[in-house]
Design an enzyme around this catalytic site. Structure first.
Site, short mmCIF file in Angstrom:
data_model
loop_
_atom_site.label_atom_id
_atom_site.label_comp_id
_atom_site.label_asym_id
_atom_site.label_seq_id
_atom_site.Cartn_x
_atom_site.Cartn_y
_atom_site.Cartn_z
N SER A 26 7.25 10.38 4.87
CA SER A 26 6.31 10.97 5.83
C SER A 26 5.16 11.53 5.02
O SER A 26 4.88 12.72 5.04
CB SER A 26 7.05 12.04 6.62
N CYS A 61 0.41 2.95 10.72
CA CYS A 61 1.07 4.07 10.04
C CYS A 61 1.81 4.94 11.05
O CYS A 61 1.19 5.48 11.98
CB CYS A 61 0.05 4.93 9.29
N SER A 96 0.82 -1.21 0.00
CA SER A 96 0.00 0.00 0.00
C SER A 96 0.86 1.27 0.00
O SER A 96 1.88 1.35 0.67
CB SER A 96 -0.89 0.00 1.24
N GLY A 120 6.95 -2.75 -2.17
CA GLY A 120 6.66 -1.33 -2.08
C GLY A 120 7.74 -0.49 -2.73
O GLY A 120 7.71 -0.21 -3.93
C1 LIG Z 1 5.82 6.30 0.06
C2 LIG Z 1 5.20 5.24 0.90
C3 LIG Z 1 3.84 5.32 1.25
C4 LIG Z 1 3.25 4.34 2.04
N1 LIG Z 1 1.92 4.42 2.36
C5 LIG Z 1 1.32 3.42 3.05
C6 LIG Z 1 -0.09 3.45 3.31
O1 LIG Z 1 -0.81 4.35 2.88
N2 LIG Z 1 -0.62 2.43 4.04
C7 LIG Z 1 0.15 1.39 4.51
O2 LIG Z 1 -0.37 0.48 5.17
N3 LIG Z 1 1.48 1.33 4.27
C8 LIG Z 1 2.08 2.32 3.56
N4 LIG Z 1 3.43 2.26 3.29
C9 LIG Z 1 4.21 1.11 3.78
C10 LIG Z 1 4.38 0.03 2.69
O3 LIG Z 1 3.15 -0.47 2.26
C11 LIG Z 1 5.27 -1.13 3.18
O4 LIG Z 1 4.68 -1.72 4.33
C12 LIG Z 1 6.68 -0.67 3.58
O5 LIG Z 1 7.12 0.36 2.71
C13 LIG Z 1 7.69 -1.82 3.54
O6 LIG Z 1 7.81 -2.36 2.24
P1 LIG Z 1 8.98 -1.91 1.20
O7 LIG Z 1 10.28 -1.94 1.94
O8 LIG Z 1 8.87 -2.90 0.08
O9 LIG Z 1 8.64 -0.52 0.75
C14 LIG Z 1 4.05 3.24 2.51
C15 LIG Z 1 5.40 3.16 2.15
C16 LIG Z 1 5.98 4.14 1.36
C17 LIG Z 1 7.44 4.00 0.98
#
Ligand SMILES: Cc1cc2nc3c(=O)[nH]c(=O)nc-3n(C[C@H](O)[C@H](O)[C@H](O)COP(=O)(O)O)c2cc1C
Length: 305
Positions: A72, A132, A23, A267
């Site tokens: 953020s 979050c 997400s 992500g």
């Molecule tokens: C820019 C950005 C926005 C994110 N927004 C959300 C969100 O709206 N809801 C959520 O549950 N996680 C959010 N996440 C967390 C990601 O879904 C994920 O759990 C986290 O980034 C770890 O995965 P990754 O290392 O592959 O990015 C966000 C992450 C990033 C980098």
């Protein structure tokens, strides 16, 4: 030798492959559609969606670190009504399961969001974001305490009949306890992990780079923490787990599955390589052939045996 079976079922969410979007990293799918078709994913998990539209936090919202990204964003999104009117009809036509990530400031908000989506046939599952780190109210307050998390999930469960995933934070000392409470309250699956609270200081300005001070760290830096979380939680819960955190290669995804994840989500890697879902699927296929697995289920948690 026939191709191994890589389809996965999480609750009633049937996916042709185990690779989902994480997400917040794929918006509502529109921006990337011309680069990598939505259809490459096993399921698309959309941005964190709230009752009212949110502007999110002031910029800059993203800062790069040597092995990760701190964001953020603060749940910038158009609000549930616009998502229902504008995004869901388009997403629903793609033939890929749609999962809506939900964020609320109170129990009532989460219930309202879940009820609104219960009416929408395009939505196969919701993912409750109780993790979050970038908003002041709600969310992580529920996800940091086993009793509050269980209470919230039980309420949402009463109001949502389809697949219910709950996304947990690693920023706690009792993750298996929280995971257990959420399972007991009726979650169909757990998503692990959300970002880790982190910060960067600008030494010239002598201030944090992000106006919000801290943000959430994602990317390669958090993969070992995420793996540990999946490992610990899958030792004590029975519901399926979607593993995420720093998955950039097929090998990363395989590690999560061997640790106990039934599916994975990607992500930060989408920002550098939007073609990643097909690469991961191909990598999992070759690994399974090499190891003689016929069905991906046989691989789940294999590192424990
Ligand atoms: C820019 C950005 C926005 C994110 N927004 C959300 C969100 O709206 N809801 C959520 O549950 N996680 C959010 N996440 C967390 C990601 O879904 C994920 O759990 C986290 O980034 C770890 O995965 P990754 O290392 O592959 O990015 C966000 C992450 C990033 C980098």
């Amino acid at each position: 030798m026939p191709d191994p079976v890589i389809s996965v079922k999480i609750g009633d969410l049937q996916m042709k492959n185990p690779v989902m979007t994480a997400s917040g990293c794929y918006g509502y799918g529109e921006e990337y559609q011309d680069i990598v078709p939505l259809e490459a994913w096993g399921a698309v998990v959309v941005k964190g969606t709230t009752c009212a539209p949110r502007e999110g936090n002031p910029p800059p919202r993203l800062v790069e670190t040597p092995s990760g990204l701190i964001n953020s964003v603060g749940l910038h999104n158009p609000g549930i009504e616009t998502v229902i009117e504008r995004e869901l009809p388009r997403l629903g036509e793609k033939g890929v399961p749609v999962v809506v990530n939900l964020a609320g400031e109170s129990e009532e908000e989460y219930i309202y969001l879940a009820r609104r989506l219960e009416e929408r046939a395009e939505v196969e599952a919701v993912e409750l974001n109780i993790s979050c780190p970038n908003v002041k109210k709600g969310g992580i307050a529920f996800g940091s305490d086993a009793v509050s998390a269980g209470k919230l999930v039980a309420k949402v469960r009463e109001n949502f009949s389809r697949t219910l995933l709950v996304k947990l934070t690693p920023n706690v000392g009792n993750l298996p306890e929280i995971a257990g409470a959420v399972e007991k309250a009726g979650a169909d699956a757990l998503s692990l992990i959300n970002t880790l609270r982190a910060m960067v200081i600008d030494i010239h300005a002598q201030k944090p780079v992000l106006p919000a001070g801290t943000g959430g760290l994602s990317g390669p830096a958090i993969k070992p923490v995420a793996l540990r979380a999946v490992w610990e939680v899958t030792a004590s819960v029975n519901v399926p787990v979607v593993g995420m955190g720093g998955i950039f290669t097929p090998e990363d995804a395989i590690e999560f599955i061997l640790a106990g994840a039934n599916a994975v989500a990607v992500g930060s890697a989408i920002f550098v390589n939007p073609r990643i879902p097909a690469e991961i699927v191909e990598g999992i296929n070759s690994y399974m052939k090499q190891k003689g697995y016929e069905n991906i289920g046989e691989m789940v948690g294999a590192a424990r045996q």
